[in-house]
Structure formats: structure tokens, C-alpha cells
Design a protein around this motif. Structure first.
Motif, PDB file in Angstrom:
ATOM      1  N   ARG A 169       0.918  -1.192   0.083  1.00 35.80           N
ATOM      2  CA  ARG A 169       0.145  -0.017  -0.051  1.00 35.80           C
ATOM      3  C   ARG A 169       0.634   1.165   0.160  1.00 35.80           C
ATOM      4  O   ARG A 169       0.434   2.270  -0.755  1.00 35.80           O
ATOM      5  CB  ARG A 169      -0.984   0.150   1.266  1.00 35.80           C
ATOM      6  N   THR A 173       0.424   3.786  -3.061  1.00 29.25           N
ATOM      7  CA  THR A 173      -0.585   4.860  -2.746  1.00 29.25           C
ATOM      8  C   THR A 173       0.416   5.951  -2.178  1.00 29.25           C
ATOM      9  O   THR A 173      -0.107   7.245  -2.051  1.00 29.25           O
ATOM     10  CB  THR A 173      -1.692   4.800  -1.736  1.00 29.25           C
ATOM     11  N   ALA A 175       1.178   6.106   0.985  1.00 29.17           N
ATOM     12  CA  ALA A 175       0.794   6.439   2.133  1.00 29.17           C
ATOM     13  C   ALA A 175       2.119   5.954   3.119  1.00 29.17           C
ATOM     14  O   ALA A 175       2.930   5.455   2.874  1.00 29.17           O
ATOM     15  CB  ALA A 175      -0.283   5.157   2.702  1.00 29.17           C
ATOM     16  N   SER A 176       1.930   6.687   4.252  1.00 26.97           N
ATOM     17  CA  SER A 176       2.839   6.406   5.637  1.00 26.97           C
ATOM     18  C   SER A 176       2.774   5.237   6.057  1.00 26.97           C
ATOM     19  O   SER A 176       1.701   4.467   5.801  1.00 26.97           O
ATOM     20  CB  SER A 176       2.705   7.474   6.518  1.00 26.97           C
ATOM     21  N   ASP A 179      -0.186   5.168   8.174  1.00 24.23           N
ATOM     22  CA  ASP A 179      -1.597   5.064   7.479  1.00 24.23           C
ATOM     23  C   ASP A 179      -1.959   3.672   6.883  1.00 24.23           C
ATOM     24  O   ASP A 179      -3.047   3.282   6.842  1.00 24.23           O
ATOM     25  CB  ASP A 179      -1.752   6.102   6.560  1.00 24.23           C
ATOM     26  N   ALA A 180      -0.855   3.177   6.362  1.00 24.95           N
ATOM     27  CA  ALA A 180      -1.138   1.843   5.801  1.00 24.95           C
ATOM     28  C   ALA A 180      -1.475   0.838   6.810  1.00 24.95           C
ATOM     29  O   ALA A 180      -2.311  -0.067   6.737  1.00 24.95           O
ATOM     30  CB  ALA A 180       0.172   1.440   5.064  1.00 24.95           C
ATOM     31  N   THR A 183      -5.070   0.925   7.801  1.00 26.55           N
ATOM     32  CA  THR A 183      -6.058   0.333   7.046  1.00 26.55           C
ATOM     33  C   THR A 183      -5.788  -1.085   7.044  1.00 26.55           C
ATOM     34  O   THR A 183      -6.835  -1.600   6.957  1.00 26.55           O
ATOM     35  CB  THR A 183      -5.322   0.979   5.559  1.00 26.55           C
TER      36      THR A 183
END
Length: 436
Positions: A169, A173, A175-176, A179-180, A183
Motif C-alpha cells: 500500500r 499509494t 501512504a505512510s 496510515d497503511a 488500513t
């Protein structure tokens, strides 16, 4: 109608995997009997709490809290409780009672495998554990049987679906890590406490099992060098993308020649690494697992699929159960573990690898010369160097790729760079694996 003999199966644990194993055994009883030549009769399911909510409805009359009595009444015991105790004690009791055992307990095998193998071999029992590594992917049996006559040189494995989802991810994307991970937790890929996954502990246990099988050598989990993904940043992942790499958490099991002694040894390690996008492992997305095996005669082999999930892992458990049941029908002792090579276990400093190092340096004459001198002093050769200087800045970013060198020499080089007056910071250090 054919009358089949009965093989009594006792199940320890009814979590996400255990409940699916029970369901499949009950639903496909007739079909399994035809495959085995005997009925696989589920005689009981040992649980801690009779009233706990389960993934599937199970007959109440099969549930019991008396695991020891269930073991004594079973021909085959399936252990899916997880953890070390009471699983270890119950598995040993099952073996001592004359039962064969199927387990998916990676922590138990990584910590007490030799003890369990010896107990099974002493009484001619079968101990099978396909579900312990990479879920539904058949990797244990190929290493244990199909490649037993070959010489496995190296294994590169993505064996933790949670970390692969997170890193994938981040790659897809931008993402950090935080954040990943959030999710992954929302989607059920990560536990409320993700330490075992993102800290590399789960992958290290699986690496110990794979290395023990591949090299016919007892490899305890404490001998596996472990680094998780907690320090991986979005900037590192983006830099890797621009350079044609992807970051993966790898379990690496390797047969090596010790540079100090000249003897053959074994290395088992887990860490995040740069993998070329041309390598098959780079295409493993989401929560999937994959194991890439390099063998002398067979060449490169790739095993890919779902690395977790109740019904998927149940498939591996039932595969072991059917194989054991067939052996019981035909007769003969169980297959013993081949762990008699006992190659020495090499520390991380003895391995040979490559580094990709990102430095923040002052933008002034002589800096590159000093950096190059540091590498030369430690016997590390630079393969490539990229320099970028933001407009108006008095600092520069150097991305340096090394040729192969020992881990100890590379680590000493990084330490010297960090102490150098011309280096503002060592922004990133990642190993490179799978490059040709």
C-alpha cells in the motif's frame, strides 16, 4: 455401499482455522473417505470456552474442555490452539499416546521443533505442519519431500501477509507506514497489537522452520536475525520506486561459505530489503505470500498464494490429515525429520549482501572524495552513485549503491559515514536482495 474403517480425529482449538477444519471435515466426510480409504471421524473439539462465539456453527456435542481425554481417544490429533503452552504439552501427550499430529503452530515449531520431532521419531508417529508457514501455499511438503534429494541453496520468502499489505500500500499509494497500518487493521489484516507482524517476529519463526527443512539443520528462532518494518518510511519506498525497486519484508535462508573459516554454514534472517521490480517477488501484492526457492538441480521455483485466512489455511491442515490417514491405512511409520547435517549457524556479520545508502551531505568541494575514501577504508566498492542538489540549498543528497560485501564491512562503513564531519545524516540504509 462401501464400508470404510474409521480413523478418529481429535481437534484442539476452534478459532478461525480450527472451526473451518471442523466444518470441512463434517461437510466433506464422504468425499474424504473415498480419497483416504477410511472415514475421518471428528470425535471431538477441545476448546477453552464452550459458549464462545465461533466463525461457523459446530455441533455442541463435539465441544469439550477436556483436551487430555480427547487426545486419548484419537488416532490423529490436530493442534490449532496456537502459542507454546498448553500446546506443547498436549502435542507431546498425543505423540506419547500413539497418535499422529497435524499442527499449524509456527511459534511452537520454531521454539520446540527438535523436541517434538525427536518424540515423534522415537515412537514412529507422524508430525506434519504444512499450515505453519505461508497458509495455503504448499511449501513444507516440497521442501521436506520433493526437494529432499536436491541441494537447496537459498530461499527468499514473503511470509507475512500483514507487512506485505502495508508495504504494498505504501508503494502503490504513497501512504505512510502509520496510515497503511491503520488500513490493514480496518480490513482485518493486522491484529489490534501488530507487534508480531511489523516487528518481524512472525516472519522469523517461519524462517527458522524453512531453514531447518531446507538445510537439514536445526535452526532455533533465536538464531534468526530479525528486523521489522517499523523504520521504513514513505520517502524510502518512493526512492526505491524511482530506482526500480520495491521494499519487501523478506525471510532469507541461505547456504553460505564462511569467509573466515572456509566452512559451509547457514544463515537465516528477516529484514526489509530492496527487491528489483523485475524479480517475481516484486509482483506479490496485498496480503499474499510467496516463497522463492533456488535449488542446484531444480533451479528457481516460485510458490505463491494466500498466506493466511481461516478456510485457506484449513486447506493445508486437511492436506496433512489426508496424507497421514492414507499412511495409517497402508501401514508403516511416519516420515522422520532430516535434521542431521547440523551445519553451523552464521551470524549476520558473516553474510554477503549489498546496501543502498542515502546520505545528506554538505554541498562543497571534496565531499565526494571523503565519502569515497570511507568506503575504500572498509573494503567496500561503490557500484553506483546519484547526487541531487535542491535549488538554493547548501546540502546534497547522495544515493549510493554498493557491490557485494560482508555485512560487517558494510555496517562499519555506515557507522564511519555517520561520524564523518561532511555527512549531515545517514537518511536511509536498506539491503538489496534478488538482484542479478
Amino acid at each position: 455401499m462401501i464400508e470404510y474403517r474409521s480413523i478418529r480425529v481429535g481437534l484442539l482449538g476452534a478459532g478461525s482455522v480450527g472451526s473451518q477444519v471442523a466444518r470441512l471435515l463434517l461437510e466433506h466426510a464422504d468425499e474424504l473417505a473415498q480419497r483416504v480409504g477410511a472415514r475421518l471421524d471428528l470425535v471431538g473439539i477441545a476448546v477453552r470456552n464452550l459458549d464462545a462465539k465461533r466463525d461457523t456453527d459446530l455441533p455442541a456435542e463435539l465441544l469439550t474442555t477436556d483436551a487430555e481425554s480427547l487426545i486419548l481417544g484419537s488416532d490423529v490429533v490436530i493442534e490449532l490452539m496456537g502459542g507454546i503452552e498448553p500446546a506443547r504439552t498436549l502435542v507431546l501427550q498425543a505423540i506419547a499416546s500413539g497418535a499422529d499430529v497435524v499442527t499449524g503452530n509456527k511459534a511452537l515449531l520454531a521454539s520446540h521443533g527438535p523436541e517434538l520431532y525427536a518424540a515423534a521419531e522415537q515412537v514412529g508417529a507422524q508430525l506434519s505442519y504444512e499450515a505453519a508457514v505461508a497458509g495455503a501455499i504448499p511449501i513444507i511438503r516440497p521442501l521436506r519431500e520433493s526437494l529432499a534429494g536436491d541441494r537447496v541453496e537459498r530461499i527468499l520468502g514473503i511470509v507475512n501477509g500483514t507487512t506485505n499489505f502495508i508495504l504494498d500500500r505504501m508503494d502503490q499509494t504513497g501512504a505512510s507506514l502509520e496510515d497503511a497500518l491503520a488500513t490493514a487493521t480496518e480490513l482485518g489484516y493486522a491484529e489490534a497489537d501488530p507487534t508480531a507482524d511489523i516487528g518481524g517476529y512472525d516472519a522469523a519463526q517461519k524462517a527458522a522452520i524453512l531453514a531447518s527443512l531446507a538445510f537439514h539443520t536445526s535452526v532455533p528462532v533465536d538464531a534468526v536475525h530479525r528486523e521489522g518494518i517499523t523504520e521504513v518510511t514513505a520517502a524510502q519506498v518512493e526512492s526505491a520506486r524511482r530506482a526500480g525497486y520495491v521494499v519487501k519484508l523478506l525471510a532469507i535462508c541461505e547456504r553460505l561459505i564462511d569467509g573466515e573459516t572456509g566452512d559451509e554454514g547457514v544463515s537465516a534472517r528477516v529484514y526489509p530489503a530492496l527487491v528489483p521490480r523485475s524479480h517475481p517477488l516484486a509482483a506479490v501484492h496485498g496480503a499474499n505470500n510467496a516463497v522463492f526457492v533456488e535449488a542446484s538441480a531444480a533451479g528457481p521455483l516460485m510458490f505463491y498464494g494466500a498466506g493466511a485466512g481461516g478456510v485457506q489455511t484449513a486447506s493445508a491442515v486437511l492436506g496433512d490429515l489426508v496424507a497421514i490417514a492414507r499412511r495409517r491405512v497402508s501401514g508403516g511409520p511416519g516420515t522422520a525429520e532430516s535434521t542431521h547435517a547440523e551445519l553451523p549457524l552464521l551470524p549476520i556479520g558473516r553474510i554477503t549482501t549489498r546496501y543502498a545508502i542515502t546520505l545528506e551531505v554538505t554541498d562543497e568541494p571534496g565531499v565526494l572524495e571523503q565519502v569515497a575514501r570511507t568506503f575504500a577504508e572498509h573494503g567496500v566498492s561503490v557500484e553506483q552513485l546519484q547526487q541531487s542538489v535542491p535549488e538554493g540549498s547548501r546540502s546534497a543528497t547522495l544515493v549510493i549503491g554498493t557491490h557485494e560485501a560482508t555485512e560487517s564491512a558494510l555496517a562499519d562503513t555506515v557507522a564511519s559515514l555517520a561520524a564523518s564531519p561532511v555527512v549531515a545524516s545517514v537518511a536511509s540504509v536498506l539491503r538489496v536482495e534478488g538482484a542479478q
